[in-house]
Design a protein around this motif. Structure first.
Motif, PDB file in Angstrom:
ATOM      1  N   ARG A  40       0.810  -1.215   0.000  1.00 52.00           N
ATOM      2  CA  ARG A  40       0.000   0.000   0.000  1.00 52.00           C
ATOM      3  C   ARG A  40       0.846   1.270   0.000  1.00 52.00           C
ATOM      4  O   ARG A  40       0.486   2.259  -0.632  1.00 52.00           O
ATOM      5  CB  ARG A  40      -0.924  -0.003   1.225  1.00 52.00           C
ATOM      6  N   ASP A  41       1.998   1.228   0.706  1.00 49.44           N
ATOM      7  CA  ASP A  41       2.724   2.473   0.962  1.00 49.44           C
ATOM      8  C   ASP A  41       4.126   2.573   0.368  1.00 49.44           C
ATOM      9  O   ASP A  41       4.741   3.630   0.453  1.00 49.44           O
ATOM     10  CB  ASP A  41       2.844   2.682   2.476  1.00 49.44           C
ATOM     11  N   ALA A  42       4.651   1.487  -0.216  1.00 50.88           N
ATOM     12  CA  ALA A  42       6.054   1.531  -0.627  1.00 50.88           C
ATOM     13  C   ALA A  42       6.277   1.478  -2.129  1.00 50.88           C
ATOM     14  O   ALA A  42       7.374   1.761  -2.590  1.00 50.88           O
ATOM     15  CB  ALA A  42       6.821   0.389   0.030  1.00 50.88           C
ATOM     16  N   GLY A  43       5.278   1.090  -2.865  1.00 52.25           N
ATOM     17  CA  GLY A  43       5.486   0.975  -4.296  1.00 52.25           C
ATOM     18  C   GLY A  43       4.170   0.827  -5.038  1.00 52.25           C
ATOM     19  O   GLY A  43       3.099   0.803  -4.430  1.00 52.25           O
ATOM     20  N   ILE A  44       4.285   0.714  -6.339  1.00 54.57           N
ATOM     21  CA  ILE A  44       3.113   0.551  -7.194  1.00 54.57           C
ATOM     22  C   ILE A  44       3.276  -0.782  -7.918  1.00 54.57           C
ATOM     23  O   ILE A  44       4.197  -0.946  -8.737  1.00 54.57           O
ATOM     24  CB  ILE A  44       2.987   1.729  -8.180  1.00 54.57           C
ATOM     25  N   SER A  45       2.410  -1.737  -7.585  1.00 55.02           N
ATOM     26  CA  SER A  45       2.552  -3.119  -8.049  1.00 55.02           C
ATOM     27  C   SER A  45       2.661  -3.256  -9.556  1.00 55.02           C
ATOM     28  O   SER A  45       3.424  -4.079 -10.056  1.00 55.02           O
ATOM     29  CB  SER A  45       1.378  -3.959  -7.556  1.00 55.02           C
ATOM     30  N   ALA A  46       1.914  -2.480 -10.302  1.00 59.55           N
ATOM     31  CA  ALA A  46       1.897  -2.616 -11.761  1.00 59.55           C
ATOM     32  C   ALA A  46       3.119  -1.976 -12.428  1.00 59.55           C
ATOM     33  O   ALA A  46       3.409  -2.260 -13.591  1.00 59.55           O
ATOM     34  CB  ALA A  46       0.615  -2.009 -12.330  1.00 59.55           C
ATOM     35  N   TRP A  47       3.835  -1.136 -11.701  1.00 58.96           N
ATOM     36  CA  TRP A  47       5.002  -0.469 -12.272  1.00 58.96           C
ATOM     37  C   TRP A  47       6.205  -1.391 -12.248  1.00 58.96           C
ATOM     38  O   TRP A  47       6.314  -2.294 -11.426  1.00 58.96           O
ATOM     39  CB  TRP A  47       5.323   0.796 -11.496  1.00 58.96           C
ATOM     40  N   THR A  48       7.170  -1.112 -13.122  1.00 59.93           N
ATOM     41  CA  THR A  48       8.399  -1.901 -13.177  1.00 59.93           C
ATOM     42  C   THR A  48       9.287  -1.578 -11.973  1.00 59.93           C
ATOM     43  O   THR A  48       9.065  -0.587 -11.262  1.00 59.93           O
ATOM     44  CB  THR A  48       9.194  -1.597 -14.456  1.00 59.93           C
ATOM     45  N   LEU A  49      10.313  -2.406 -11.802  1.00 56.93           N
ATOM     46  CA  LEU A  49      11.278  -2.154 -10.727  1.00 56.93           C
ATOM     47  C   LEU A  49      11.969  -0.814 -10.937  1.00 56.93           C
ATOM     48  O   LEU A  49      12.172  -0.058  -9.978  1.00 56.93           O
ATOM     49  CB  LEU A  49      12.306  -3.287 -10.657  1.00 56.93           C
ATOM     50  N   VAL A  50      12.315  -0.502 -12.188  1.00 57.65           N
ATOM     51  CA  VAL A  50      12.946   0.787 -12.491  1.00 57.65           C
ATOM     52  C   VAL A  50      12.025   1.923 -12.055  1.00 57.65           C
ATOM     53  O   VAL A  50      12.458   2.871 -11.391  1.00 57.65           O
ATOM     54  CB  VAL A  50      13.273   0.917 -13.997  1.00 57.65           C
ATOM     55  N   GLU A  51      10.762   1.847 -12.426  1.00 60.09           N
ATOM     56  CA  GLU A  51       9.819   2.914 -12.090  1.00 60.09           C
ATOM     57  C   GLU A  51       9.635   3.032 -10.582  1.00 60.09           C
ATOM     58  O   GLU A  51       9.577   4.142 -10.045  1.00 60.09           O
ATOM     59  CB  GLU A  51       8.474   2.655 -12.775  1.00 60.09           C
ATOM     60  N   ASN A  52       9.570   1.905  -9.879  1.00 58.49           N
ATOM     61  CA  ASN A  52       9.417   1.952  -8.431  1.00 58.49           C
ATOM     62  C   ASN A  52      10.643   2.532  -7.747  1.00 58.49           C
ATOM     63  O   ASN A  52      10.519   3.275  -6.778  1.00 58.49           O
ATOM     64  CB  ASN A  52       9.098   0.558  -7.881  1.00 58.49           C
ATOM     65  N   LEU A  53      11.816   2.216  -8.255  1.00 58.51           N
ATOM     66  CA  LEU A  53      13.029   2.796  -7.672  1.00 58.51           C
ATOM     67  C   LEU A  53      13.147   4.277  -8.000  1.00 58.51           C
ATOM     68  O   LEU A  53      13.694   5.048  -7.225  1.00 58.51           O
ATOM     69  CB  LEU A  53      14.256   2.022  -8.122  1.00 58.51           C
ATOM     70  N   ALA A  54      12.610   4.692  -9.146  1.00 60.26           N
ATOM     71  CA  ALA A  54      12.658   6.104  -9.543  1.00 60.26           C
ATOM     72  C   ALA A  54      11.737   6.975  -8.684  1.00 60.26           C
ATOM     73  O   ALA A  54      11.846   8.199  -8.710  1.00 60.26           O
ATOM     74  CB  ALA A  54      12.298   6.253 -11.021  1.00 60.26           C
ATOM     75  N   LEU A  55      10.858   6.347  -7.910  1.00 61.47           N
ATOM     76  CA  LEU A  55       9.969   7.129  -7.033  1.00 61.47           C
ATOM     77  C   LEU A  55      10.755   8.017  -6.072  1.00 61.47           C
ATOM     78  O   LEU A  55      10.266   9.048  -5.638  1.00 61.47           O
ATOM     79  CB  LEU A  55       9.051   6.193  -6.224  1.00 61.47           C
TER      80      LEU A  55
END
Length: 167
Positions: free
Chosen positions: A8-23
């Motif tokens: 819920r609070d650390a990432g976006i499940s549908a996004w790639t690892l790159v996109e989640n790290l770019a947050l």
């Protein structure tokens, strides 16, 4: 900050690892995202955190809970925080991921970083903490140095017994 609920609070499940790290990244330069740099950082994070993925273009949802947690922890460690707040770092992860996460947190501590660990796992608290503060209904009921802490003393404090010999 490594939140208690990674879904819920650390990432976006549908996004790639790159996109989640770019947050955690600062954003763009003149409106252009630095995707090559984000990809390189993601590949480095996946390697250093031993995240089991076929590649950094995998969606976050394709990872096991332990690998998601290692990725989130790696993202926060890569930001080189002076203080890291970690909520339930090993909730719902396998034993291998628990050991990896514990080693990383201890290495941060040994490097002089401050870590505020929030956990309901007594074994985890005893393994990772230098000082333990017990809260009941939002109030501090006791504080112990790790050397003074036992499961019995912590249990009494958790039950609200303030005179368990705690400072």
């Amino acid at each position: 900050f490594v939140p208690e609920d990674r879904h819920r609070d650390a990432g976006i499940s549908a996004w790639t690892l790159v996109e989640n790290l770019a947050l955690k990244e600062a954003g763009s330069v003149r409106g252009i995202m630095a995707w090559d740099a984000y990809r390189a950082r993601a590949e480095s994070c996946v390697r250093s955190q031993d995240v089991r993925a076929t590649g950094v273009d995998d969606p976050m949802a394709a990872l096991s809970g332990g690998n998601q947690q290692k990725l989130v922890l790696g993202r926060e460690i890569d930001a080189d925080p002076a203080v890291l707040l970690v909520g339930q770092p090993t909730r719902g992860v396998d034993i291998g991921a628990i050991e990896h996460i514990h080693r990383r947190l201890l290495a941060l501590r040994d490097a002089g970083k401050a870590i505020l660990l929030v956990s309901v796992e007594l074994d985890e608290i005893l393994a990772l903490s230098d000082r333990i503060i017990v809260l009941v209904d939002g109030a501090i009921v006791g504080e112990l140095a790790r050397a003074e802490a036992t499961e019995e003393r912590l249990g009494l404090l958790m039950a609200g017994v303030r005179n368990s010999g705690a400072a």
